[in-house]
Design a protein around this motif. Structure first.
Motif, mmCIF file in Angstrom:
data_model
loop_
_atom_site.group_PDB
_atom_site.id
_atom_site.type_symbol
_atom_site.label_atom_id
_atom_site.label_comp_id
_atom_site.label_asym_id
_atom_site.label_seq_id
_atom_site.Cartn_x
_atom_site.Cartn_y
_atom_site.Cartn_z
ATOM 1 N N PHE A 1 0.582 -1.484 -0.410
ATOM 2 C CA PHE A 1 0.691 -0.020 -0.016
ATOM 3 C C PHE A 1 1.217 1.049 0.245
ATOM 4 O O PHE A 1 2.141 0.981 1.137
ATOM 5 N N GLY A 2 0.508 2.572 -1.141
ATOM 6 C CA GLY A 2 1.306 3.927 -0.954
ATOM 7 C C GLY A 2 0.141 4.622 -0.050
ATOM 8 O O GLY A 2 -0.884 4.419 -0.349
ATOM 9 N N GLU A 3 0.911 5.808 0.742
ATOM 10 C CA GLU A 3 0.386 6.419 1.736
ATOM 11 C C GLU A 3 1.186 7.401 0.729
ATOM 12 O O GLU A 3 2.348 7.679 1.087
ATOM 13 N N ASP B 1 -2.008 6.219 11.025
ATOM 14 C CA ASP B 1 -2.175 6.047 11.657
ATOM 15 C C ASP B 1 -3.143 4.744 11.221
ATOM 16 O O ASP B 1 -3.628 3.422 11.651
ATOM 17 N N LYS B 2 -3.346 4.393 9.766
ATOM 18 C CA LYS B 2 -3.571 3.170 9.110
ATOM 19 C C LYS B 2 -2.795 1.930 9.429
ATOM 20 O O LYS B 2 -2.912 0.845 9.805
ATOM 21 N N ILE B 3 -1.647 2.060 9.271
ATOM 22 C CA ILE B 3 -0.226 1.245 9.714
ATOM 23 C C ILE B 3 0.007 1.005 11.100
ATOM 24 O O ILE B 3 -0.445 -0.350 11.497
ATOM 25 N N ASN C 1 -0.514 -5.436 10.794
ATOM 26 C CA ASN C 1 -1.036 -6.105 10.188
ATOM 27 C C ASN C 1 0.808 -6.804 9.590
ATOM 28 O O ASN C 1 1.039 -5.566 8.299
ATOM 29 N N SER C 2 1.907 -7.547 10.187
ATOM 30 C CA SER C 2 3.124 -7.307 9.913
ATOM 31 C C SER C 2 3.410 -7.772 8.421
ATOM 32 O O SER C 2 4.437 -7.616 7.393
ATOM 33 N N ALA C 3 1.983 -8.721 8.134
ATOM 34 C CA ALA C 3 2.460 -8.906 6.379
ATOM 35 C C ALA C 3 2.340 -8.145 5.608
ATOM 36 O O ALA C 3 2.417 -8.273 3.840
ATOM 37 N N LEU C 4 2.030 -6.705 5.868
ATOM 38 C CA LEU C 4 1.471 -5.408 4.487
ATOM 39 C C LEU C 4 2.855 -4.494 4.485
ATOM 40 O O LEU C 4 4.020 -4.921 5.254
ATOM 41 N N GLU C 5 3.014 -4.796 3.729
ATOM 42 C CA GLU C 5 3.918 -3.133 2.877
ATOM 43 C C GLU C 5 3.669 -2.359 2.626
ATOM 44 O O GLU C 5 3.012 -2.087 2.221
ATOM 45 N N TRP C 6 4.448 -0.956 3.514
ATOM 46 C CA TRP C 6 3.971 0.286 3.674
ATOM 47 C C TRP C 6 4.658 1.222 2.327
ATOM 48 O O TRP C 6 5.909 1.642 3.425
ATOM 49 N N GLU D 1 10.589 5.517 11.126
ATOM 50 C CA GLU D 1 9.435 4.474 12.079
ATOM 51 C C GLU D 1 8.328 3.565 11.983
ATOM 52 O O GLU D 1 8.434 2.277 12.245
ATOM 53 N N ASN D 2 7.562 4.078 10.505
ATOM 54 C CA ASN D 2 6.614 3.327 10.622
ATOM 55 C C ASN D 2 6.525 2.660 9.290
ATOM 56 O O ASN D 2 5.006 1.750 9.478
ATOM 57 N N PHE D 3 6.834 3.029 8.445
ATOM 58 C CA PHE D 3 7.473 2.896 6.306
ATOM 59 C C PHE D 3 8.399 1.829 6.182
ATOM 60 O O PHE D 3 9.022 1.273 7.544
ATOM 61 N N ASP D 4 8.035 1.689 5.675
ATOM 62 C CA ASP D 4 9.121 -0.199 4.975
ATOM 63 C C ASP D 4 9.535 0.468 3.681
ATOM 64 O O ASP D 4 10.899 0.132 3.999
ATOM 65 N N TRP D 5 9.018 1.198 3.184
ATOM 66 C CA TRP D 5 9.458 2.372 2.175
ATOM 67 C C TRP D 5 9.637 3.758 2.112
ATOM 68 O O TRP D 5 8.327 3.944 2.570
ATOM 69 N N CYS D 6 10.383 4.567 1.479
ATOM 70 C CA CYS D 6 10.337 5.592 1.126
ATOM 71 C C CYS D 6 10.760 6.483 -0.521
ATOM 72 O O CYS D 6 11.750 6.174 -0.604
ATOM 73 N N HIS D 7 9.195 6.132 -1.214
ATOM 74 C CA HIS D 7 9.638 6.562 -2.945
ATOM 75 C C HIS D 7 10.387 7.689 -2.949
ATOM 76 O O HIS D 7 10.477 8.400 -4.135
ATOM 77 N N THR D 8 10.414 9.329 -2.069
ATOM 78 C CA THR D 8 9.654 10.940 -2.429
ATOM 79 C C THR D 8 11.567 11.122 -2.161
ATOM 80 O O THR D 8 11.818 12.427 -1.546
#
Ligand SMILES: *Cc1c(COP(=O)(O)O)cnc(C)c1O
Length: 235
Positions: free
Chosen positions: A54-56, A64-66, A71-76, A92-99
């Motif tokens: 999922f991308g935010e 808030d959603k994370i 759910n540790s099976a998700l990738e944010w 601290e919360n995301f797995d990736w940063c695209h920007t």
């Protein structure tokens, strides 16, 4: 079937068709479901339909959603413009940063990434064709920034991201996407961990896949039109 389930299936079919048309394996292309402004229940529907990435765009809304989903099976994936004062929440919360588009942000993300988490996956954002956008670096600045980011131990440089300016004609979409693919292929030679080209949205997905995108970011075609009046007042 709910409409999110139905939409996801259609988008997956579109990815497969675009891949088949240029002789690529659809498994090479990750679908990032862009859930910005959409409620948690919409994300849950997508999860029930098998979606994992999922991308935010808005830091607090994403966090808030994370946390709520837990759910540790998700990738944010964080895909919005990032201000320095919000970098800690991303680290601290995301797995990736695209920007990532400047060393200052990369340095902060590196310092703020918790020791008990794997390194943060980062993409360098390129301003490939949008004169009006302040986000992203020019291609000429890429090798310098990549060199500096590669030295940061809590980040893993995975590749490049771009948001091309809207362009109706396929051949022109393709030309811009090919410029990105060329830079991506050159970067791969220098950095073995580089494997991700985040390129392609609802309107230019086919051209992006033909050029070699490995990750398309799709929101509206999955979740429907966004209502910006309701959500994310707190970027
Ligand atoms: C909103 C957004 C998307 C998804 O756009 P849609 O047109 O809804 O598919 C993709 N990438 C980025 C960076 C976005 O901000």
């Amino acid at each position: 079937m709910t409409s999110i389930q139905h939409n996801l299936q259609q988008v997956r079919e579109r990815i497969s068709a675009a891949a088949a048309k240029c002789g690529r394996d659809p498994a090479e292309i990750t679908l990032l479901a862009v859930s910005k402004t959409k409620p948690q229940s919409a994300v849950e529907e997508a999860i029930a339909a098998g979606q994992r990435c999922f991308g935010e765009n808005y830091v607090q809304e994403g966090v808030d959603k994370i946390l709520a989903l837990g759910n540790s099976a998700l990738e944010w994936h964080f895909i919005g413009p990032l201000q320095s004062n919000k970098s800690r929440l991303v680290a601290e919360n995301f797995d990736w940063c695209h920007t990532v588009d400047r060393l200052k942000i990369a340095t902060r993300l590196n310092e703020q990434r918790p020791a008990d988490l794997p390194s943060l996956n980062v993409l360098i954002q390129i301003n490939i064709s949008d004169e009006n956008s302040k986000s992203g670096i020019m291609l000429e600045a890429l090798s310098e920034l990549a060199k500096e980011i590669a030295l940061l131990p809590r980040l893993t440089l995975r590749g490049l991201m771009a948001i091309p300016a809207p362009e109706a004609e396929y051949s022109r979409q393709l030309a811009v996407c090919q410029q990105m693919a060329e830079a991506f292929n050159a970067l791969k030679k220098d950095y073995p961990a580089v494997d991700t080209l985040s390129l392609g949205m609802s309107d230019d997905m086919d051209a992006a896949i033909a050029a070699g995108s490995t990750m398309v970011r799709i929101g509206t075609a999955i979740f429907g039109a966004r209502d910006y009046s309701a959500a994310h007042n707190n970027n």
